[in-house]
Design a protein around this motif. Structure first.
Motif, PDB file in Angstrom:
ATOM      1  N   ASN B   7      47.127  52.670  35.992  1.00  0.00           N
ATOM      2  CA  ASN B   7      47.654  52.069  34.772  1.00  0.00           C
ATOM      3  C   ASN B   7      47.730  50.554  34.805  1.00  0.00           C
ATOM      4  O   ASN B   7      47.924  49.926  33.762  1.00  0.00           O
ATOM      5  N   SER B   8      47.582  49.973  35.992  1.00  0.00           N
ATOM      6  CA  SER B   8      47.607  48.520  36.079  1.00  0.00           C
ATOM      7  C   SER B   8      46.200  47.999  36.261  1.00  0.00           C
ATOM      8  O   SER B   8      45.609  48.177  37.320  1.00  0.00           O
ATOM      9  N   PRO B   9      45.628  47.333  35.260  1.00  0.00           N
ATOM     10  CA  PRO B   9      44.267  46.818  35.420  1.00  0.00           C
ATOM     11  C   PRO B   9      44.190  45.675  36.428  1.00  0.00           C
ATOM     12  O   PRO B   9      43.125  45.442  37.008  1.00  0.00           O
ATOM     13  N   SER B  10      45.315  44.975  36.633  1.00  0.00           N
ATOM     14  CA  SER B  10      45.271  43.853  37.553  1.00  0.00           C
ATOM     15  C   SER B  10      46.617  43.669  38.241  1.00  0.00           C
ATOM     16  O   SER B  10      47.665  44.097  37.740  1.00  0.00           O
ATOM     17  N   LEU B  11      46.559  43.020  39.404  1.00  0.00           N
ATOM     18  CA  LEU B  11      47.756  42.736  40.194  1.00  0.00           C
ATOM     19  C   LEU B  11      47.515  41.439  40.950  1.00  0.00           C
ATOM     20  O   LEU B  11      46.451  41.240  41.545  1.00  0.00           O
ATOM     21  N   SER B  12      48.502  40.557  40.922  1.00  0.00           N
ATOM     22  CA  SER B  12      48.400  39.286  41.643  1.00  0.00           C
ATOM     23  C   SER B  12      49.537  39.188  42.640  1.00  0.00           C
ATOM     24  O   SER B  12      50.702  39.424  42.293  1.00  0.00           O
ATOM     25  N   VAL B  13      49.199  38.851  43.884  1.00  0.00           N
ATOM     26  CA  VAL B  13      50.182  38.839  44.963  1.00  0.00           C
ATOM     27  C   VAL B  13      49.979  37.580  45.803  1.00  0.00           C
ATOM     28  O   VAL B  13      48.847  37.092  45.960  1.00  0.00           O
ATOM     29  N   GLN B  14      51.067  37.085  46.356  1.00  0.00           N
ATOM     30  CA  GLN B  14      50.971  35.928  47.245  1.00  0.00           C
ATOM     31  C   GLN B  14      50.542  36.390  48.643  1.00  0.00           C
ATOM     32  O   GLN B  14      50.958  37.466  49.111  1.00  0.00           O
ATOM     33  N   TRP B  35      41.084  55.941  48.656  1.00  0.00           N
ATOM     34  CA  TRP B  35      41.061  54.607  48.058  1.00  0.00           C
ATOM     35  C   TRP B  35      39.775  53.920  48.480  1.00  0.00           C
ATOM     36  O   TRP B  35      39.377  53.963  49.646  1.00  0.00           O
ATOM     37  N   TYR B  36      39.132  53.300  47.497  1.00  0.00           N
ATOM     38  CA  TYR B  36      37.926  52.525  47.725  1.00  0.00           C
ATOM     39  C   TYR B  36      38.171  51.101  47.254  1.00  0.00           C
ATOM     40  O   TYR B  36      38.920  50.848  46.313  1.00  0.00           O
ATOM     41  N   LYS B  37      37.480  50.189  47.910  1.00  0.00           N
ATOM     42  CA  LYS B  37      37.543  48.762  47.584  1.00  0.00           C
ATOM     43  C   LYS B  37      36.154  48.338  47.123  1.00  0.00           C
ATOM     44  O   LYS B  37      35.147  48.777  47.703  1.00  0.00           O
ATOM     45  N   LYS B  38      36.094  47.529  46.079  1.00  0.00           N
ATOM     46  CA  LYS B  38      34.781  47.156  45.562  1.00  0.00           C
ATOM     47  C   LYS B  38      34.699  45.668  45.287  1.00  0.00           C
ATOM     48  O   LYS B  38      35.532  45.115  44.555  1.00  0.00           O
ATOM     49  N   TYR B  39      33.667  45.045  45.870  1.00  0.00           N
ATOM     50  CA  TYR B  39      33.336  43.662  45.561  1.00  0.00           C
ATOM     51  C   TYR B  39      32.234  43.660  44.498  1.00  0.00           C
ATOM     52  O   TYR B  39      31.480  44.629  44.367  1.00  0.00           O
ATOM     53  N   ASP B  84      41.442  40.359  50.797  1.00  0.00           N
ATOM     54  CA  ASP B  84      41.712  41.660  50.180  1.00  0.00           C
ATOM     55  C   ASP B  84      41.451  41.634  48.675  1.00  0.00           C
ATOM     56  O   ASP B  84      41.470  42.689  48.026  1.00  0.00           O
ATOM     57  N   SER B  85      41.221  40.467  48.137  1.00  0.00           N
ATOM     58  CA  SER B  85      40.962  40.351  46.694  1.00  0.00           C
ATOM     59  C   SER B  85      39.693  41.113  46.333  1.00  0.00           C
ATOM     60  O   SER B  85      38.606  40.810  46.847  1.00  0.00           O
ATOM     61  N   ALA B  86      39.841  42.107  45.459  1.00  0.00           N
ATOM     62  CA  ALA B  86      38.731  42.997  45.092  1.00  0.00           C
ATOM     63  C   ALA B  86      39.263  43.955  44.030  1.00  0.00           C
ATOM     64  O   ALA B  86      40.436  43.910  43.663  1.00  0.00           O
ATOM     65  N   VAL B  87      38.395  44.843  43.570  1.00  0.00           N
ATOM     66  CA  VAL B  87      38.833  45.930  42.698  1.00  0.00           C
ATOM     67  C   VAL B  87      39.053  47.164  43.568  1.00  0.00           C
ATOM     68  O   VAL B  87      38.203  47.515  44.391  1.00  0.00           O
ATOM     69  N   TYR B  88      40.198  47.804  43.383  1.00  0.00           N
ATOM     70  CA  TYR B  88      40.541  48.991  44.164  1.00  0.00           C
ATOM     71  C   TYR B  88      40.511  50.214  43.258  1.00  0.00           C
ATOM     72  O   TYR B  88      41.134  50.241  42.193  1.00  0.00           O
ATOM     73  N   PHE B  89      39.776  51.228  43.712  1.00  0.00           N
ATOM     74  CA  PHE B  89      39.671  52.478  42.968  1.00  0.00           C
ATOM     75  C   PHE B  89      40.384  53.583  43.730  1.00  0.00           C
ATOM     76  O   PHE B  89      40.203  53.748  44.939  1.00  0.00           O
ATOM     77  N   CYS B  90      41.159  54.339  43.003  1.00  0.00           N
ATOM     78  CA  CYS B  90      41.755  55.561  43.496  1.00  0.00           C
ATOM     79  C   CYS B  90      40.816  56.702  43.132  1.00  0.00           C
ATOM     80  O   CYS B  90      40.223  56.682  42.042  1.00  0.00           O
ATOM     81  N   THR B 105      41.957  48.824  39.783  1.00  0.00           N
ATOM     82  CA  THR B 105      42.932  47.736  39.675  1.00  0.00           C
ATOM     83  C   THR B 105      42.361  46.523  40.392  1.00  0.00           C
ATOM     84  O   THR B 105      41.973  46.622  41.562  1.00  0.00           O
ATOM     85  N   ARG B 106      42.303  45.412  39.681  1.00  0.00           N
ATOM     86  CA  ARG B 106      41.784  44.180  40.305  1.00  0.00           C
ATOM     87  C   ARG B 106      42.935  43.483  41.007  1.00  0.00           C
ATOM     88  O   ARG B 106      43.902  43.040  40.370  1.00  0.00           O
ATOM     89  N   LEU B 107      42.840  43.387  42.324  1.00  0.00           N
ATOM     90  CA  LEU B 107      43.864  42.711  43.126  1.00  0.00           C
ATOM     91  C   LEU B 107      43.416  41.292  43.434  1.00  0.00           C
ATOM     92  O   LEU B 107      42.290  41.073  43.887  1.00  0.00           O
ATOM     93  N   THR B 108      44.309  40.345  43.171  1.00  0.00           N
ATOM     94  CA  THR B 108      44.070  38.945  43.537  1.00  0.00           C
ATOM     95  C   THR B 108      45.167  38.526  44.498  1.00  0.00           C
ATOM     96  O   THR B 108      46.361  38.618  44.155  1.00  0.00           O
ATOM     97  N   VAL B 109      44.775  38.080  45.680  1.00  0.00           N
ATOM     98  CA  VAL B 109      45.739  37.598  46.661  1.00  0.00           C
ATOM     99  C   VAL B 109      45.603  36.083  46.732  1.00  0.00           C
ATOM    100  O   VAL B 109      44.554  35.558  47.098  1.00  0.00           O
ATOM    101  N   LYS B 110      46.658  35.410  46.348  1.00  0.00           N
ATOM    102  CA  LYS B 110      46.613  33.952  46.263  1.00  0.00           C
ATOM    103  C   LYS B 110      47.053  33.323  47.578  1.00  0.00           C
ATOM    104  O   LYS B 110      48.055  33.742  48.156  1.00  0.00           O
ATOM    105  N   PRO B 111      46.323  32.303  48.039  1.00  0.00           N
ATOM    106  CA  PRO B 111      46.675  31.640  49.312  1.00  0.00           C
ATOM    107  C   PRO B 111      48.002  30.884  49.188  1.00  0.00           C
ATOM    108  O   PRO B 111      48.399  30.476  48.102  1.00  0.00           O
TER     109      PRO B 111
END
Lengths: 113, 111
Positions: B7-14, B35-39, B84-90, B105-111
């Motif tokens: 349900n969350s298309p995107s997530l941003s984390v420090q 869980w799969y990760k996709k670049y 870890d920034s990528a799209v994650y598929f369940c 869900t597109r995960l963005t990990v900010k430096p």
């Protein structure tokens, strides 16, 4: 090679043409799967082979789609009389057996003009 | 029919914090979850899996939790890293056939 190999990486075809997409699974992997991924969506199951036997083709969207794996290794997904809605990334995956994760190729991006 | 939902298309984390990605499913016959990760321009890469006989599986920084009664799956990444920034598929299946994927869900990990 060590991974699943798909060719071509990109394919552009005119509406009405036939296309053939190839998948070379990881050597020794019994199971082979085809998926279709539309932009912004997750992969959607098309069909599944165990060795040369096609055990499930319930995801094929129409009878224009046909898949084969005649010798239990390389597989080909054929789409006849292509339509614009067939434009997508086609992913192939293989796994050693059930209860093992599927490993994906990089896909073929198909564009129908 | 969407049997697997993210349900969350995107997530941003420090960087250094925990990332929690969630997934819900509707089919009680599913017994294998991944869980799969996709670049971009690459195929999905397998990350971690769990069978329905377990409620937790851990692999390094990645832990998957399964709540069968709630039909809910989550992926925890700790500590999160920019790579870890990528799209994650369940994904979920019955005996690893006919795997059903969420929309990602597109995960963005900010430096």
């Amino acid at each position: 090679g060590a991974g699943v190999s798909q060719s071509p990486r990109y394919k552009v075809a005119k509406r009405g043409q036939d296309v053939a997409l190839r998948c070379d699974p990881i050597s020794g992997h019994v199971s082979l799967f085809w998926y279709q991924q539309a932009l912004g969506q997750g992969p959607e199951f098309l069909t599944y082979f165990q060795n040369e036997a096609q055990l499930d083709k319930s995801g094929l969207p129409s009878d224009r789609f046909f898949a084969e794996r005649p010798e239990g290794s390389v597989s080909t997904l054929k789409i006849q009389r292509t339509q614009q809605e067939d434009s997508a990334v086609y992913l192939c995956a293989s796994s050693p057996d059930n209860w093992q994760p599927q490993h994906f190729g990089d896909g073929t991006r198909l564009s129908i003009l | 029919d969407q049997q697997v939902k993210q349900n969350s298309p995107s997530l941003s984390v420090q960087e250094g914090r925990i990332s929690i990605l969630n997934c819900d499913y509707t089919n009680s016959m599913f017994d294998y979850f991944l869980w799969y990760k996709k670049y971009p321009a690459e195929g999905p890469t397998f990350l971690i899996s769990i069978s329905s006989i377990k409620d937790k599986n851990e692999d390094g920084r990645f832990t998957v939790f399964l709540n069968k009664s709630a039909k809910h799956l989550s992926l925890h990444i700790v500590p999160s890293q920019p790579g870890d920034s990528a799209v994650y598929f369940c994904a979920a299946s019955e005996r690893n056939n006919d795997m059903r994927f969420g929309a990602g869900t597109r995960l963005t990990v900010k430096p």
